[in-house]
Scaffold this motif. Structure first.
Motif, PDB file in Angstrom:
ATOM      1  N   MET A 168     -10.660   0.275   4.636  1.00  0.00           N
ATOM      2  CA  MET A 168     -10.692   0.904   3.315  1.00  0.00           C
ATOM      3  C   MET A 168      -9.353   1.567   2.999  1.00  0.00           C
ATOM      4  N   ASP A 169      -8.718   2.151   4.010  1.00  0.00           N
ATOM      5  CA  ASP A 169      -7.398   2.754   3.853  1.00  0.00           C
ATOM      6  C   ASP A 169      -6.384   1.705   3.387  1.00  0.00           C
ATOM      7  N   LEU A 170      -6.411   0.534   4.014  1.00  0.00           N
ATOM      8  CA  LEU A 170      -5.496  -0.551   3.643  1.00  0.00           C
ATOM      9  C   LEU A 170      -5.724  -1.002   2.202  1.00  0.00           C
ATOM     10  N   ILE A 171      -6.974  -1.187   1.827  1.00  0.00           N
ATOM     11  CA  ILE A 171      -7.308  -1.631   0.462  1.00  0.00           C
ATOM     12  C   ILE A 171      -6.849  -0.600  -0.563  1.00  0.00           C
ATOM     13  N   LEU A 172      -7.089   0.684  -0.272  1.00  0.00           N
ATOM     14  CA  LEU A 172      -6.678   1.746  -1.207  1.00  0.00           C
ATOM     15  C   LEU A 172      -5.156   1.823  -1.326  1.00  0.00           C
ATOM     16  N   ARG A 173      -4.442   1.617  -0.235  1.00  0.00           N
ATOM     17  CA  ARG A 173      -2.976   1.635  -0.299  1.00  0.00           C
ATOM     18  C   ARG A 173      -2.454   0.498  -1.172  1.00  0.00           C
ATOM     19  N   ILE A 174      -3.065  -0.675  -1.054  1.00  0.00           N
ATOM     20  CA  ILE A 174      -2.647  -1.804  -1.889  1.00  0.00           C
ATOM     21  C   ILE A 174      -2.936  -1.508  -3.360  1.00  0.00           C
ATOM     22  N   LEU A 175      -4.090  -0.912  -3.645  1.00  0.00           N
ATOM     23  CA  LEU A 175      -4.405  -0.528  -5.034  1.00  0.00           C
ATOM     24  C   LEU A 175      -3.408   0.492  -5.571  1.00  0.00           C
ATOM     25  N   ALA A 176      -3.025   1.444  -4.736  1.00  0.00           N
ATOM     26  CA  ALA A 176      -2.054   2.461  -5.166  1.00  0.00           C
ATOM     27  C   ALA A 176      -0.679   1.845  -5.392  1.00  0.00           C
ATOM     28  N   VAL A 177      -0.309   0.848  -4.583  1.00  0.00           N
ATOM     29  CA  VAL A 177       0.967   0.145  -4.801  1.00  0.00           C
ATOM     30  C   VAL A 177       0.959  -0.499  -6.175  1.00  0.00           C
ATOM     31  N   VAL A 178      -0.134  -1.177  -6.504  1.00  0.00           N
ATOM     32  CA  VAL A 178      -0.245  -1.846  -7.807  1.00  0.00           C
ATOM     33  C   VAL A 178      -0.164  -0.823  -8.939  1.00  0.00           C
ATOM     34  N   GLY A 179      -0.874   0.298  -8.800  1.00  0.00           N
ATOM     35  CA  GLY A 179      -0.878   1.321  -9.853  1.00  0.00           C
ATOM     36  C   GLY A 179       0.475   1.958 -10.079  1.00  0.00           C
ATOM     37  N   THR A 180       1.151   2.346  -8.989  1.00  0.00           N
ATOM     38  CA  THR A 180       2.451   3.003  -9.146  1.00  0.00           C
ATOM     39  C   THR A 180       3.526   2.025  -9.604  1.00  0.00           C
ATOM     40  N   LEU A 181       3.457   0.789  -9.113  1.00  0.00           N
ATOM     41  CA  LEU A 181       4.435  -0.217  -9.549  1.00  0.00           C
ATOM     42  C   LEU A 181       4.262  -0.529 -11.036  1.00  0.00           C
ATOM     43  N   ALA A 182       3.009  -0.695 -11.460  1.00  0.00           N
ATOM     44  CA  ALA A 182       2.740  -0.978 -12.877  1.00  0.00           C
ATOM     45  C   ALA A 182       3.181   0.190 -13.756  1.00  0.00           C
ATOM     46  N   SER A 183       2.928   1.408 -13.305  1.00  0.00           N
ATOM     47  CA  SER A 183       3.340   2.587 -14.082  1.00  0.00           C
ATOM     48  C   SER A 183       4.852   2.675 -14.199  1.00  0.00           C
ATOM     49  N   SER A 184       5.527   2.432 -13.104  1.00  0.00           N
ATOM     50  CA  SER A 184       6.986   2.507 -13.104  1.00  0.00           C
ATOM     51  C   SER A 184       7.602   1.438 -14.005  1.00  0.00           C
ATOM     52  N   ILE A 185       7.099   0.220 -13.907  1.00  0.00           N
ATOM     53  CA  ILE A 185       7.624  -0.866 -14.737  1.00  0.00           C
ATOM     54  C   ILE A 185       7.292  -0.642 -16.205  1.00  0.00           C
ATOM     55  N   SER A 186       6.058  -0.222 -16.460  1.00  0.00           N
ATOM     56  CA  SER A 186       5.640  -0.016 -17.848  1.00  0.00           C
ATOM     57  C   SER A 186       6.472   1.078 -18.530  1.00  0.00           C
ATOM     58  N   MET A 187       6.656   2.190 -17.844  1.00  0.00           N
ATOM     59  CA  MET A 187       7.442   3.276 -18.442  1.00  0.00           C
ATOM     60  C   MET A 187       8.919   2.899 -18.493  1.00  0.00           C
ATOM     61  N   GLY A 188       9.412   2.219 -17.458  1.00  0.00           N
ATOM     62  CA  GLY A 188      10.826   1.859 -17.402  1.00  0.00           C
ATOM     63  C   GLY A 188      11.250   0.847 -18.447  1.00  0.00           C
ATOM     64  N   THR A 189      10.314   0.116 -19.003  1.00  0.00           N
ATOM     65  CA  THR A 189      10.637  -0.869 -20.039  1.00  0.00           C
ATOM     66  C   THR A 189      10.175  -0.422 -21.421  1.00  0.00           C
ATOM     67  N   PRO A 195       2.009  -1.446   6.971  1.00  0.00           N
ATOM     68  CA  PRO A 195       1.937  -1.880   8.381  1.00  0.00           C
ATOM     69  C   PRO A 195       1.224  -0.876   9.290  1.00  0.00           C
ATOM     70  N   LEU A 196       1.415   0.426   9.064  1.00  0.00           N
ATOM     71  CA  LEU A 196       0.701   1.429   9.849  1.00  0.00           C
ATOM     72  C   LEU A 196      -0.797   1.340   9.610  1.00  0.00           C
ATOM     73  N   SER A 197      -1.168   1.078   8.380  1.00  0.00           N
ATOM     74  CA  SER A 197      -2.575   0.927   8.064  1.00  0.00           C
ATOM     75  C   SER A 197      -3.171  -0.282   8.782  1.00  0.00           C
ATOM     76  N   ILE A 198      -2.401  -1.346   8.896  1.00  0.00           N
ATOM     77  CA  ILE A 198      -2.858  -2.536   9.628  1.00  0.00           C
ATOM     78  C   ILE A 198      -2.979  -2.218  11.122  1.00  0.00           C
ATOM     79  N   VAL A 199      -2.044  -1.438  11.656  1.00  0.00           N
ATOM     80  CA  VAL A 199      -2.129  -1.016  13.059  1.00  0.00           C
ATOM     81  C   VAL A 199      -3.403  -0.215  13.293  1.00  0.00           C
ATOM     82  N   HIS A 200      -3.781   0.613  12.337  1.00  0.00           N
ATOM     83  CA  HIS A 200      -5.005   1.413  12.482  1.00  0.00           C
ATOM     84  C   HIS A 200      -6.257   0.539  12.474  1.00  0.00           C
TER      85      HIS A 200
END
Length: 195
Positions: free
Chosen positions: A30-51, A94-99
């Motif tokens: 669940m930690d891994l899945i949430l981290r991937i979701l957060a990557v998508v959210g922050t990346l989308a926010s950064s790109i959306s605001m930056g453009t 990668p740390l999440s995958i190690v866990h």
């Protein structure tokens, strides 16, 4: 998984029973899945605001009014913070995958809790600063004679407002990540009961 160990102490016998030494693979997944979701959210926010930008024509086609995200320091901060947090999340996958593989890891979980808390504070500050600017753009401030600019720059304001969604979603994800890490750490702790 329950273990029972009998100890002889004088004439009485005592038992050490770990209450819960469970596997944290589900929590780690669940930690891994949430981290991937957060990557998508922050990346989308950064790109959306930056453009985000909009140009309005004035009376002639040679004079134009242009609004860009970097005209506002709060929006620049928002883009930088979301990019930093996104990079951090990518580096911690990668740390999440190690866990998931080694669910008994304790030191790296504690490190992630500390760093996740720092990133949560950083992301919250960036999102709050951008939210205040979006609020002023929509509503203005009569006391300071600041006009609401969203009546003219509708597209700019819509994109700026929309970019906040991913960032606030990532804030919720960070709260969940910290709670999941706390659950995983509490499961790893060996509680002993003397019977």
């Amino acid at each position: 998984m329950m273990k029972h160990e009998q100890l002889e102490t004088g004439g009485a016998s005592t038992s050490k029973v770990p209450v819960r030494v469970g596997s944290n693979k589900g929590v780690s997944l669940m930690d891994l899945i949430l981290r991937i979701l957060a990557v998508v959210g922050t990346l989308a926010s950064s790109i959306s605001m930056g453009t985000t930008e909009q140009t309005l024509p004035f009376f002639t086609r040679f004079v134009r009014f242009n609004a860009q995200y970097d005209d506002f320091p709060s929006f620049r901060l928002f883009v930088i913070v979301n990019a930093i947090v996104c990079a951090y999340l990518v580096l911690t996958i990668p740390l999440s995958i190690v866990h998931i593989i080694r669910s008994a890891e304790r030191g790296t979980r504690i490190l992630l809790v500390i760093l996740d808390t720092v990133m949560l504070g950083l992301l919250t500050s960036g999102a709050s600063a951008a939210t205040s600017m979006v609020y002023l753009a929509h509503n203005g401030n009569n006391s300071a004679n600041w006009l609401a600019v969203c009546q003219q720059y509708k597209s700019f304001c819509r994109r700026a407002s929309g970019s906040l969604i991913g960032s606030y979603g990532a804030i919720v994800v960070f709260i969940l990540l910290i709670l999941l890490a706390a659950i995983a750490l509490s499961r790893q702790r060996k509680h002993t009961i003397l019977i």
